[in-house]
Design a protein around this motif. Structure first.
Motif, PDB file in Angstrom:
ATOM      1  N   CYS A   1       0.830  -1.218   0.000  1.00 60.05           N
ATOM      2  CA  CYS A   1       0.000   0.000   0.000  1.00 60.05           C
ATOM      3  C   CYS A   1       0.862   1.265   0.000  1.00 60.05           C
ATOM      4  CB  CYS A   1      -0.912   0.006   1.231  1.00 60.05           C
ATOM      5  SG  CYS A   1      -2.233  -1.234   1.166  1.00 60.05           S
ATOM      6  N   ILE A   2       1.963   1.218   0.813  1.00 60.27           N
ATOM      7  CA  ILE A   2       2.856   2.379   0.870  1.00 60.27           C
ATOM      8  C   ILE A   2       3.497   2.619  -0.496  1.00 60.27           C
ATOM      9  CG2 ILE A   2       5.016   3.230   1.866  1.00 60.27           C
ATOM     10  CD1 ILE A   2       4.230   1.796   4.476  1.00 60.27           C
ATOM     11  N   ILE A   3       3.942   1.534  -1.157  1.00 62.14           N
ATOM     12  CA  ILE A   3       4.574   1.672  -2.480  1.00 62.14           C
ATOM     13  C   ILE A   3       3.577   2.230  -3.481  1.00 62.14           C
ATOM     14  CG2 ILE A   3       5.549   0.372  -4.391  1.00 62.14           C
ATOM     15  CD1 ILE A   3       6.753  -1.550  -2.308  1.00 62.14           C
ATOM     16  N   ILE A   4       2.350   1.670  -3.433  1.00 66.26           N
ATOM     17  CA  ILE A   4       1.320   2.142  -4.374  1.00 66.26           C
ATOM     18  C   ILE A   4       1.024   3.617  -4.126  1.00 66.26           C
ATOM     19  CG2 ILE A   4      -1.130   1.930  -4.985  1.00 66.26           C
ATOM     20  CD1 ILE A   4      -0.847  -1.097  -4.456  1.00 66.26           C
ATOM     21  N   LEU A   5       0.907   3.991  -2.817  1.00 65.02           N
ATOM     22  CA  LEU A   5       0.635   5.386  -2.482  1.00 65.02           C
ATOM     23  C   LEU A   5       1.761   6.288  -2.966  1.00 65.02           C
ATOM     24  CD1 LEU A   5      -1.171   7.455  -1.078  1.00 65.02           C
ATOM     25  CD2 LEU A   5       0.038   6.950   1.055  1.00 65.02           C
ATOM     26  N   ALA A   6       3.020   5.838  -2.822  1.00 66.84           N
ATOM     27  CA  ALA A   6       4.172   6.627  -3.267  1.00 66.84           C
ATOM     28  C   ALA A   6       4.143   6.800  -4.777  1.00 66.84           C
ATOM     29  CB  ALA A   6       5.464   5.940  -2.824  1.00 66.84           C
ATOM     30  N   LEU A   7       3.782   5.709  -5.480  1.00 67.23           N
ATOM     31  CA  LEU A   7       3.687   5.793  -6.937  1.00 67.23           C
ATOM     32  C   LEU A   7       2.605   6.771  -7.364  1.00 67.23           C
ATOM     33  CD1 LEU A   7       4.101   2.015  -7.890  1.00 67.23           C
ATOM     34  CD2 LEU A   7       5.737   3.879  -8.295  1.00 67.23           C
ATOM     35  N   VAL A   8       1.466   6.694  -6.655  1.00 62.30           N
ATOM     36  CA  VAL A   8       0.361   7.622  -6.990  1.00 62.30           C
ATOM     37  C   VAL A   8       0.804   9.059  -6.783  1.00 62.30           C
ATOM     38  CG1 VAL A   8      -1.929   8.389  -6.284  1.00 62.30           C
ATOM     39  CG2 VAL A   8      -1.441   5.937  -6.525  1.00 62.30           C
ATOM     40  N   LEU A   9       1.470   9.318  -5.661  1.00 62.57           N
ATOM     41  CA  LEU A   9       1.942  10.671  -5.376  1.00 62.57           C
ATOM     42  C   LEU A   9       2.954  11.129  -6.432  1.00 62.57           C
ATOM     43  CD1 LEU A   9       2.401  10.540  -1.484  1.00 62.57           C
ATOM     44  CD2 LEU A   9       0.656  11.806  -2.780  1.00 62.57           C
ATOM     45  N   ALA A  10       3.823  10.212  -6.844  1.00 59.20           N
ATOM     46  CA  ALA A  10       4.821  10.552  -7.862  1.00 59.20           C
ATOM     47  C   ALA A  10       4.137  10.909  -9.168  1.00 59.20           C
ATOM     48  CB  ALA A  10       5.783   9.373  -8.053  1.00 59.20           C
ATOM     49  N   ILE A  11       3.103  10.123  -9.517  1.00 56.39           N
ATOM     50  CA  ILE A  11       2.375  10.405 -10.770  1.00 56.39           C
ATOM     51  C   ILE A  11       1.682  11.749 -10.679  1.00 56.39           C
ATOM     52  CG2 ILE A  11       0.403   9.651 -12.148  1.00 56.39           C
ATOM     53  CD1 ILE A  11       1.194   6.761 -11.405  1.00 56.39           C
ATOM     54  N   VAL A  12       1.067  12.038  -9.538  1.00 61.67           N
ATOM     55  CA  VAL A  12       0.372  13.324  -9.366  1.00 61.67           C
ATOM     56  C   VAL A  12       1.371  14.461  -9.504  1.00 61.67           C
ATOM     57  CG1 VAL A  12      -0.812  14.795  -7.694  1.00 61.67           C
ATOM     58  CG2 VAL A  12      -1.462  12.384  -7.948  1.00 61.67           C
ATOM     59  N   VAL A  13       2.541  14.291  -8.880  1.00 58.57           N
ATOM     60  CA  VAL A  13       3.562  15.345  -8.970  1.00 58.57           C
ATOM     61  C   VAL A  13       3.979  15.544 -10.412  1.00 58.57           C
ATOM     62  CG1 VAL A  13       5.932  15.937  -8.381  1.00 58.57           C
ATOM     63  CG2 VAL A  13       4.389  15.026  -6.615  1.00 58.57           C
ATOM     64  N   VAL A  14       4.164  14.441 -11.118  1.00 57.63           N
ATOM     65  CA  VAL A  14       4.590  14.535 -12.515  1.00 57.63           C
ATOM     66  C   VAL A  14       3.522  15.240 -13.340  1.00 57.63           C
ATOM     67  CG1 VAL A  14       5.068  13.192 -14.592  1.00 57.63           C
ATOM     68  CG2 VAL A  14       6.128  12.558 -12.415  1.00 57.63           C
ATOM     69  N   VAL A  15       2.292  14.865 -13.105  1.00 57.31           N
ATOM     70  CA  VAL A  15       1.189  15.443 -13.897  1.00 57.31           C
ATOM     71  C   VAL A  15       1.078  16.924 -13.644  1.00 57.31           C
ATOM     72  CG1 VAL A  15      -1.317  15.460 -14.186  1.00 57.31           C
ATOM     73  CG2 VAL A  15      -0.092  13.288 -14.055  1.00 57.31           C
ATOM     74  N   ILE A  16       1.265  17.368 -12.421  1.00 56.19           N
ATOM     75  CA  ILE A  16       1.069  18.754 -12.067  1.00 56.19           C
ATOM     76  C   ILE A  16       2.314  19.582 -12.374  1.00 56.19           C
ATOM     77  CG2 ILE A  16       0.672  20.361 -10.151  1.00 56.19           C
ATOM     78  CD1 ILE A  16      -1.062  18.170  -8.853  1.00 56.19           C
ATOM     79  N   VAL A  17       3.451  19.091 -12.002  1.00 55.39           N
ATOM     80  CA  VAL A  17       4.674  19.901 -12.075  1.00 55.39           C
ATOM     81  C   VAL A  17       5.230  19.955 -13.485  1.00 55.39           C
ATOM     82  CG1 VAL A  17       7.075  20.029 -11.317  1.00 55.39           C
ATOM     83  CG2 VAL A  17       5.287  19.392  -9.688  1.00 55.39           C
ATOM     84  N   VAL A  18       5.205  18.892 -14.245  1.00 56.91           N
ATOM     85  CA  VAL A  18       5.813  18.870 -15.584  1.00 56.91           C
ATOM     86  C   VAL A  18       5.170  19.891 -16.525  1.00 56.91           C
ATOM     87  CG1 VAL A  18       6.170  17.462 -17.641  1.00 56.91           C
ATOM     88  CG2 VAL A  18       6.701  16.522 -15.378  1.00 56.91           C
ATOM     89  N   PRO A  19       3.834  20.001 -16.643  1.00 61.22           N
ATOM     90  CA  PRO A  19       3.251  21.009 -17.546  1.00 61.22           C
ATOM     91  C   PRO A  19       3.670  22.424 -17.172  1.00 61.22           C
ATOM     92  CG  PRO A  19       1.639  19.345 -16.928  1.00 61.22           C
ATOM     93  CD  PRO A  19       2.819  19.110 -16.090  1.00 61.22           C
ATOM     94  N   VAL A  20       3.746  22.668 -15.863  1.00 59.68           N
ATOM     95  CA  VAL A  20       4.121  24.005 -15.438  1.00 59.68           C
ATOM     96  C   VAL A  20       5.533  24.322 -15.876  1.00 59.68           C
ATOM     97  CG1 VAL A  20       4.574  25.444 -13.399  1.00 59.68           C
ATOM     98  CG2 VAL A  20       2.573  23.953 -13.467  1.00 59.68           C
ATOM     99  N   VAL A  21       6.419  23.398 -15.763  1.00 57.04           N
ATOM    100  CA  VAL A  21       7.813  23.583 -16.129  1.00 57.04           C
ATOM    101  C   VAL A  21       7.919  23.808 -17.637  1.00 57.04           C
ATOM    102  CG1 VAL A  21      10.078  22.494 -16.311  1.00 57.04           C
ATOM    103  CG2 VAL A  21       8.729  22.263 -14.196  1.00 57.04           C
ATOM    104  N   VAL A  22       7.127  23.072 -18.390  1.00 55.77           N
ATOM    105  CA  VAL A  22       7.152  23.192 -19.851  1.00 55.77           C
ATOM    106  C   VAL A  22       6.690  24.571 -20.275  1.00 55.77           C
ATOM    107  CG1 VAL A  22       6.133  22.359 -21.976  1.00 55.77           C
ATOM    108  CG2 VAL A  22       6.928  20.728 -20.212  1.00 55.77           C
TER     109      VAL A  22
END
Length: 286
Positions: free
Chosen positions: A263-284
């Motif tokens: 569950c912790i790994i899955i939660l970490a992956l979800v958080l990583a995906i959310v960060v990628v989705v939110i932060v990457v467009p802004v950087v671009v």
């Protein structure tokens, strides 16, 4: 007339101490148990001596012709017989107790069984002494009866001896003036022998019951062992079931930890995906 019984001996069984040895007490427990066995064996030796004394006194009674000495021997015999009866029931209780204490210990069981076998042999010896005395008493009573009725058949003699001293037949003989003295003497003798036979029957019945009780101890001992074995078996099963439950609990705990980690790994992956989705467009865009 007062007299001192040469066969009387001061003896009293010592109570056997009940001991339950825990860890570190096995040596003391065995010493205490063996002290009890020695006490029993001393009592058995005294019991055997009493049986020998009874045999001697009974032989005296069969051959004694002096009335005063006969009464003295009879009183001595009653006293020794009473002492033997008291002692044999003490021995029965102590041997039974020793067998109960010995359960589960082969060394103790062997000692307790040896005492039981000695007691059985002594009881059997006593029974033989009493049977012999009974037969000799009957023979003497028959001889006395034939003094009055020399023409009587064996069946008639046996019936007279069994009929509380043959009162009716002796009463008829007393009517004969020529034989009155003989009949009175014979009647008294036969009546005395009859009383002896009644006491012998009682003693022999008690010895037979005692012998059977001591034989029964083997069955009781086996039942006790079987109960203990069953309790040990049940306890072992409980332990095995407890171990089984513990193993299941351990496995469940391991599965729970693994699921938690997942569950912790899955939660970490979800958080990583959310960060990628939110932060990457802004950087671009920047």
């Amino acid at each position: 007339m007062s007299y001192k019984n040469p066969y009387a001996q001061e003896y009293e069984m010592q109570p056997q101490q009940q001991s339950y040895g825990g860890s570190g007490q096995n040596d003391n427990d065995f010493v205490g148990f063996m002290n009890g066995i020695n006490n029993i064996n001393t009592g058995l030796s005294h019991y055997q001596q009493l049986i020998n004394n009874i045999d001697v006194l009974q032989r005296r009674l069969l051959s004694e012709v002096n009335e005063e000495r006969e009464q003295q021997a009879r009183s001595e015999l009653d006293a020794v017989t009473a002492e033997a009866t008291n002692l044999q029931y003490q021995l029965k209780d102590l041997i039974k107790q020793s067998q109960q204490q010995a359960i589960g210990d082969s060394a103790k069981e062997a000692q307790a069984e040896n005492s039981r076998q000695r007691f059985l042999k002594a009881i059997q010896d006593y029974r033989i002494v009493e049977v012999n005395y009974k037969e000799q008493n009957k023979e003497q009573a028959k001889r006395q009866y034939r003094i009055v009725q020399p023409e009587a058949t064996d069946d008639e003699v046996e019936a007279a001896i069994s009929d509380v001293g043959g009162q009716q037949i002796f009463s008829q003989a007393l009517l004969n003036a020529n034989r009155r003295g003989e009949a009175k003497t014979a009647l008294a003798e036969v009546q005395q022998r009859h009383q002896e036979l009644l006491k012998l029957e009682k003693t022999m019945a008690e010895l037979t019951q005692l012998f059977n009780d001591m034989e029964q101890l083997v069955i009781e001992q086996q039942e006790n062992i079987e109960v203990i074995d069953k309790q040990v078996e049940n306890a072992q099963q409980d332990v095995e079931q407890g171990v089984g439950h513990t193993n299941k609990a351990v496995k469940s705990a391991r599965r729970a930890r693994k699921n938690k980690i997942r569950c912790i790994i899955i939660l970490a992956l979800v958080l990583a995906i959310v960060v990628v989705v939110i932060v990457v467009p802004v950087v671009v865009k920047t």
